[in-house]
Write an enzyme that holds these catalytic residues in place. Structure first.
Site, PDB file in Angstrom:
ATOM      1  N   THR A   1      27.596   9.485  17.230  1.00  0.00           N
ATOM      2  CA  THR A   1      26.246   9.021  17.569  1.00  0.00           C
ATOM      3  C   THR A   1      25.942   9.135  19.059  1.00  0.00           C
ATOM      4  OG1 THR A   1      26.958   6.722  17.811  1.00  0.00           O
ATOM      5  CG2 THR A   1      26.261   7.422  15.613  1.00  0.00           C
ATOM      6  N   ASP A   2      24.657   9.123  19.357  1.00  0.00           N
ATOM      7  CA  ASP A   2      24.218   9.159  20.753  1.00  0.00           C
ATOM      8  C   ASP A   2      23.879   7.743  21.222  1.00  0.00           C
ATOM      9  OD1 ASP A   2      21.736   8.526  19.632  1.00  0.00           O
ATOM     10  OD2 ASP A   2      20.893  10.522  19.955  1.00  0.00           O
ATOM     11  N   ALA A   3      23.275   7.624  22.384  1.00  0.00           N
ATOM     12  CA  ALA A   3      22.963   6.310  22.961  1.00  0.00           C
ATOM     13  C   ALA A   3      21.982   5.509  22.110  1.00  0.00           C
ATOM     14  CB  ALA A   3      22.412   6.485  24.375  1.00  0.00           C
TER      15      ALA A   3
END
Length: 139
Positions: A20-22
């Site tokens: 996942t990203d931020a």
């Protein structure tokens, strides 16, 4: 576990934190990684490991092009189904249609052109006849 279902191959993938990203959703490039993994497992299910194919036959498969559509987001802990279909089989190339689904909802779709290449010359080469025969037969 990887499974074959008619002309489509299915690979379950769990979304981990590292995917996942931020914002907490799957980083866009990871969909391509999931598709790569599914194609590798599809080939393995046919009885051919990528490294073995290179070592024994001098053949490798490389991505020539990808057309992708991002339709919806996957999130941490989702269980995804990576669906893989061969839609075109040429002498030295394969076209795959791949989809990433969550509970039947399509999140991502891609058309991926793969070319069989001679490892030594790095030029297109015929897909080995025995492997091609397996690719042509319904699973």
């Amino acid at each position: 576990m990887h499974s074959l279902d008619g002309s489509a191959s299915h690979l379950p993938v769990r979304v981990y934190y590292e995917d996942t990203d931020a914002a907490g959703v799957v980083y866009y490039a990871n969909y391509l990684k999931y598709c790569e993994r599914a194609r590798t497992e599809w080939l393995r299910a046919l009885g051919y490991a990528q490294e073995s194919l290179r070592e024994t036959r001098g053949r490798v498969f490389v991505v020539r092009s990808v057309a992708a559509e991002y339709l919806s987001s996957a999130q941490l802990d989702d269980l995804l189904d990576i669906e893989t279909r061969v839609t075109e089989l040429g002498r030295a190339k394969l076209t795959f249609t791949q989809r990433v689904l969550r509970d039947g909802q399509i999140l991502f779709e891609a058309t991926v052109l793969i070319v069989c290449v001679d490892w030594n010359t790095r030029k297109p080469a015929s897909i080995p006849a025995d492997l091609r025969s397996l690719m042509e037969s319904p699973q």
